[in-house]
Scaffold this active site. Structure first.
Site, PDB file in Angstrom:
ATOM      1  N   LYS A  44     -11.149  -4.529   0.650  1.00 23.17           N
ATOM      2  CA  LYS A  44     -12.104  -4.906  -0.176  1.00 23.17           C
ATOM      3  C   LYS A  44     -13.523  -4.500   0.553  1.00 23.17           C
ATOM      4  O   LYS A  44     -14.536  -4.232  -0.061  1.00 23.17           O
ATOM      5  CB  LYS A  44     -12.213  -6.245  -0.637  1.00 23.17           C
ATOM      6  CG  LYS A  44     -11.366  -6.577  -1.872  1.00 23.17           C
ATOM      7  CD  LYS A  44     -11.179  -7.900  -2.284  1.00 23.17           C
ATOM      8  CE  LYS A  44      -9.563  -8.362  -2.322  1.00 23.17           C
ATOM      9  NZ  LYS A  44      -9.453  -9.717  -2.684  1.00 23.17           N
ATOM     10  N   ARG A  45     -13.524  -4.731   1.715  1.00 16.66           N
ATOM     11  CA  ARG A  45     -14.749  -4.745   2.681  1.00 16.66           C
ATOM     12  C   ARG A  45     -14.998  -3.369   2.684  1.00 16.66           C
ATOM     13  O   ARG A  45     -16.488  -3.052   3.202  1.00 16.66           O
ATOM     14  CB  ARG A  45     -14.528  -5.288   4.126  1.00 16.66           C
ATOM     15  CG  ARG A  45     -14.555  -6.954   3.960  1.00 16.66           C
ATOM     16  CD  ARG A  45     -14.133  -7.539   5.501  1.00 16.66           C
ATOM     17  NE  ARG A  45     -12.925  -6.962   5.733  1.00 16.66           N
ATOM     18  CZ  ARG A  45     -11.577  -7.805   5.485  1.00 16.66           C
ATOM     19  NH1 ARG A  45     -11.793  -8.915   4.744  1.00 16.66           N
ATOM     20  NH2 ARG A  45     -10.663  -7.352   6.051  1.00 16.66           N
TER      21      ARG A  45
END
Ligand code: GLU
Length: 513
Positions: A273-274
């Site tokens: 997600k980062r």
């Protein structure tokens, strides 16, 4: 179909996200495979909100999530949905479907486990647990609870409970993992998987704030909601033995498990997600069509066993086969996503495409209410072959709505001079002005424009580069764009030949000043 997919129970599956925010590609893939499996088996698809980790709860996340799924066409038969009035409502007979609304239930079941001695109270302080972990690290041992409170006598437990109560505190409850034996299951995707119980920690089941942990809540809920198949990402494989142990402790039949392989980025690392660019909302905003995202995500780990690459959601509902999900990580290939979206965009009529592009032109303030749909359809048609995603349209088509801005030097073809360029542009303007007066304010086809301009070129012996390059730059302000006759013709649709003549004259002026 292999026998391990079959169950005597009706198929009931669930998508069970923690509502931390938005839907990312990984959770969309789990939700989609789960939905497709339910539809294929004529089963029930359930949405359950796993929000026992209070700190991670984001208000409005459920609403957001449901709206994304609604746009993509993924529906839930139980749990939550958006009703006709556009509000989130709960449906189904196995609720509540939000774990924070089920706390009293977990409490009831934890007592059953405590009575069966399948679970025990743990009174250890954070300081003690930290020390245990440090000692283990010093001896290069894996961090694990040392089972200290498991050895307490009945009277010690009663004493500790009383002093916790007096201090207004709650002890945690841990799972009493047997010291030997194995937990095995036949995974629908991975086949037979087994874990030695010795490597499994005495997991916390109930936290001191009275909330259950994921492991405990998930088992109680899956059982009470009569889930037949648990479908989720590969990351949860190591949780499965703990959950199987809980089923065993309760004396319940476990569901069938199917774990889906990780999604990897182009460097074969787990998509995180980062890394950005994994939120489904962002893909939609950028202008990837819902049908593209469904089609693309369906192929992340599932093999249709044919050459076919384009699948509608309805088609997927018929052909999806959970036993053809593969074990190897699925690579998220952005080029393939662009290709697929382009393929879907080309299936649209120019008018349909213009309808999809409208919000992007509006947001960039390129069009007004008077801009005709015919004109927009023509502009869309010019870019249809090349377009990868909708938001690209703004930069690609600005010049159809506004006179372009560019440097005079861009007008001069590399093998030409400013003087030659002025002569060519003047020649084109003169030829256009000679066209019948009714054409001046009207649409002129690319073929007519080409005929007229080629005639001047032939007369003077002008080549393509020195003539058509400056013409194209004068109209678009870009070093790369569709061909000059096509662009010019579309421009006449809104304002006739005058629009082109004005731009060509502005270019001449730029070169002369
Ligand atoms: N709440 C878990 C998640 O956030 C669900 C895992 C499961 O499906 O068991 O993904």
């Amino acid at each position: 179909m292999p026998t391990h997919i079959e169950t005597e129970n009706p198929v009931r599956v669930r998508f069970a996200p923690s509502p931390t925010g938005f839907v990312h590609i990984g959770s969309l893939r789990t939700a989609l495979f789960t939905y497709l499996f339910a539809r294929k088996c004529r089963g029930v698809n359930i949405l359950r909100v796993e929000d026992t980790d209070q700190a991670r709860f984001v208000l409005g996340a459920l609403d957001n999530m449901l709206r994304v799924f609604q746009r993509l066409g993924i529906t839930f038969d139980e749990g939550f949905r958006i009703n006709a009035e556009g509000a989130v409502e709960s449906i189904g007979n196995y609720g509540p479907y939000r774990q924070s609304d089920r706390l009293s239930l977990y409490n009831e079941y934890i007592h059953e486990l405590l009575e069966k001695k399948a679970a025990y109270y743990c009174f250890c302080s954070t300081e003690r647990l930290d020390q245990v972990r440090k000692d283990q690290a010093a001896h290069k041992l894996a961090p694990m609870y040392d089972k200290h409170c498991r050895k307490l006598s009945e009277s010690e437990i009663a004493e500790q409970l009383a002093s916790f109560k007096a201090a207004g505190k709650n002890p945690v409850v841990r799972l009493a993992v047997p010291q030997e034996g194995r937990m095995e299951w036949n995974d629908l995707v991975y086949g037979l998987i087994g874990f030695d119980l010795r490597v499994i920690d005495d997991q916390i089941l109930l936290k001191s704030d009275g909330y259950p942990t994921y492991h405990f809540a998930v088992v109680v809920d899956d059982h009470l909601m009569q889930i037949s198949h648990v479908t989720r990402g590969e990351d949860w494989i190591s949780s499965t033995p703990k959950q199987l142990l809980l089923y065993k402790s309760f004396g319940w039949n476990p569901p069938i498990f199917a774990h889906f392989p990780n999604i990897l980025n182009q460097n074969k690392k787990k998509l995180s997600k980062r890394q950005g660019d994994v939120m489904v909302d962002d893909f939609l905003k950028k202008g990837y069509l819902p049908e593209t995202l469904i089609n693309f995500v369906a192929l992340l780990g599932w093999n249709p066993k044919t050459e076919q690459e384009i699948f509608s959601l309805t088609e997927l509902e018929q052909v999806f086969d959970i036993t053809h999900v593969h074990k190897a990580g699925a690579v998220f290939d952005t080029q393939k996503l662009d290709w697929l979206n382009g393929a879907y965009l080309r299936q649209k009529t120019p008018t349909e495409l213009a309808g999809l592009l409208l919000p992007y032109w509006q947001e960039a303030e390129l069009i007004s209410e008077t801009t005709s749909m015919d004109y927009l359809a023509m502009v869309a048609g010019v870019e249809q072959e090349r377009l990868k995603y909708l938001s690209e349209i703004v930069d690609r088509t600005k010049y159809f709505f506004k006179a372009p801005q560019y440097e005079a030097s861009l007008l001069v073809w590399k093998k030409s001079t400013p003087e030659e360029t002025v002569a060519r542009l003047e020649g084109i303007v003169d030829a256009l002005k000679l066209l019948p007066s009714d054409a001046q304010a009207d649409y002129v086809s690319a073929a007519t424009l080409e005929q007229v301009i080629r005639k001047v070129m032939e007369k003077h012996g002008w080549d393509n580069g020195s003539t058509l390059w400056p013409m194209r730059v004068a109209l678009t302000g870009l070093s790369a764009s569709p061909g000059p006759f096509e662009v010019a013709s579309v421009l006449t649709k809104q304002g006739g030949l005058q629009v082109i003549i004005t731009r060509l004259e502005a270019a001449i002026e730029k070169l002369n000043s």
